[in-house]
Scaffold this motif. Structure first.
Motif, short mmCIF file in Angstrom:
data_model
loop_
_atom_site.label_atom_id
_atom_site.label_comp_id
_atom_site.label_asym_id
_atom_site.label_seq_id
_atom_site.Cartn_x
_atom_site.Cartn_y
_atom_site.Cartn_z
N ALA A 14 -29.48 -42.80 -0.49
CA ALA A 14 -28.24 -43.58 -0.34
C ALA A 14 -28.54 -45.01 0.10
CB ALA A 14 -27.31 -42.90 0.66
N ASN A 15 -29.50 -45.18 1.01
CA ASN A 15 -29.85 -46.51 1.51
C ASN A 15 -30.77 -47.26 0.56
OD1 ASN A 15 -28.35 -46.03 3.81
ND2 ASN A 15 -30.13 -45.43 5.03
N GLN A 16 -31.38 -46.57 -0.37
CA GLN A 16 -32.36 -47.15 -1.29
C GLN A 16 -33.48 -47.84 -0.51
OE1 GLN A 16 -30.82 -49.51 -4.55
NE2 GLN A 16 -29.08 -48.16 -4.82
N THR A 17 -33.94 -47.21 0.56
CA THR A 17 -35.01 -47.79 1.37
C THR A 17 -36.07 -46.73 1.63
OG1 THR A 17 -33.80 -47.26 3.38
CG2 THR A 17 -33.58 -49.50 2.55
N PHE A 18 -37.13 -46.77 0.85
CA PHE A 18 -38.25 -45.85 1.04
C PHE A 18 -39.47 -46.41 0.34
CE2 PHE A 18 -35.82 -44.39 -2.64
CZ PHE A 18 -36.77 -44.32 -3.62
N LYS A 19 -40.61 -45.87 0.72
CA LYS A 19 -41.83 -46.21 0.00
C LYS A 19 -42.55 -44.93 -0.35
CE LYS A 19 -44.87 -47.17 3.89
NZ LYS A 19 -45.74 -48.15 4.52
N ASP A 72 -43.09 -57.35 -8.22
CA ASP A 72 -42.23 -57.74 -7.10
C ASP A 72 -40.99 -58.34 -7.71
OD1 ASP A 72 -43.84 -57.30 -4.64
OD2 ASP A 72 -45.20 -58.72 -5.62
N GLY A 73 -39.84 -57.89 -7.29
CA GLY A 73 -38.61 -58.45 -7.83
C GLY A 73 -37.44 -57.51 -7.66
N THR A 74 -36.47 -57.67 -8.52
CA THR A 74 -35.28 -56.82 -8.46
C THR A 74 -35.35 -55.76 -9.54
OG1 THR A 74 -34.07 -58.33 -9.89
CG2 THR A 74 -33.84 -58.66 -7.52
N ILE A 75 -34.66 -54.66 -9.28
CA ILE A 75 -34.61 -53.57 -10.25
C ILE A 75 -33.39 -53.74 -11.14
CG2 ILE A 75 -35.89 -51.92 -8.87
CD1 ILE A 75 -33.28 -50.73 -7.95
N LYS A 76 -33.48 -53.19 -12.32
CA LYS A 76 -32.36 -53.21 -13.26
C LYS A 76 -32.09 -51.78 -13.72
CE LYS A 76 -33.10 -57.87 -15.00
NZ LYS A 76 -32.93 -58.44 -13.75
N LYS A 99 -40.03 -55.31 -13.75
CA LYS A 99 -40.81 -56.24 -14.56
C LYS A 99 -41.88 -56.91 -13.71
CE LYS A 99 -40.06 -60.02 -17.86
NZ LYS A 99 -41.25 -59.74 -18.57
N SER A 100 -43.11 -56.93 -14.25
CA SER A 100 -44.19 -57.70 -13.62
C SER A 100 -44.20 -59.08 -14.30
CB SER A 100 -45.54 -57.00 -13.81
OG SER A 100 -45.92 -57.01 -15.17
N GLU A 132 -32.15 -53.49 -3.62
CA GLU A 132 -32.38 -53.76 -5.04
C GLU A 132 -33.72 -54.43 -5.28
OE1 GLU A 132 -29.15 -55.66 -7.02
OE2 GLU A 132 -27.68 -54.26 -6.20
N THR A 133 -34.54 -54.52 -4.24
CA THR A 133 -35.85 -55.14 -4.34
C THR A 133 -36.92 -54.07 -4.50
OG1 THR A 133 -35.09 -56.92 -2.91
CG2 THR A 133 -37.46 -56.71 -3.21
#
Length: 182
Positions: free
Chosen positions: A38-43, A118-122, A141-142, A89-90
């Motif tokens: 839900a938070n979209q925060t993980f590695k 490194d960037g934003t997701i689509k 995208k790289s 979204e990063t």
């Protein structure tokens, strides 16, 4: 009669082994995974890379370059720094790539053979599955290549990830999910 008993034994053994391999997640594990998604925060730190085996990868195995304990279709990443990190979204990624590159894009060694972006997701999509796992898919995208990423996250905080690049053969990684520490 003896044949029926043997067949019945095999069927019951098959049913028992299938039910034993089913993982039952605790409500706490499911809630923790729900919160991470839900938070979209993980590695994700990967433990194994599973490239698509072809003639090139088989030649590497036959040459003895692949480390002991690994083989052409399962390469240990123990001791190799790697991660895929999603923070809102990063996205950032540093994953070693084992496989065949179809179209090199760099000159004079300027091309990075790893999967780095490194960037934003689509096109982010997260769906909860019947077994409380999640299937997450997005595009990243790289500098010189686009990737389609599919990740399955399990309540045990294990992950299964497939990356398909525009210029590379697909590769699969398995690993562990951890929350991003603030």
């Amino acid at each position: 009669m003896k044949t029926r008993i043997i067949i019945l034994s095999f069927v019951s053994l098959f049913v028992m082994t299938c039910s034993a391999s089913k993982t039952n997640a605790t409500p706490e594990q499911i809630a923790a995974l729900d919160q991470l998604v839900a938070n979209q925060t993980f590695k994700i730190e990967s433990h194994w890379a599973m490239p698509q085996v072809n003639r090139s990868i088989s030649a590497l195995q036959n040459s003895g370059i692949i480390a002991p304990g690994s083989n052409a279709n399962r390469i240990s990443l123990t001791g190799i720094a790697n991660e895929l990190k999603l923070d809102g979204e990063t996205i950032s990624s540093r994953l070693p790539y084992y496989g065949e590159v179809q179209m090199p894009s760099g000159y004079n060694g300027s091309d990075d053979n790893n999967i780095s972006f490194d960037g934003t997701i689509k096109n982010y999509k997260a769906e909860k599955n019947d077994n409380s796992s999640y299937t997450i898919s997005f595009d990243a995208k790289s500098n010189n290549e686009g990737y389609n990423v599919t990740i399955i996250l399990y309540p045990s905080l294990k992950s299964d990830m497939i990356l398909k690049g525009a210029k590379r053969f697909p590769i699969r990684y398995t690993g562990q999910i951890t929350p991003i520490s603030e």
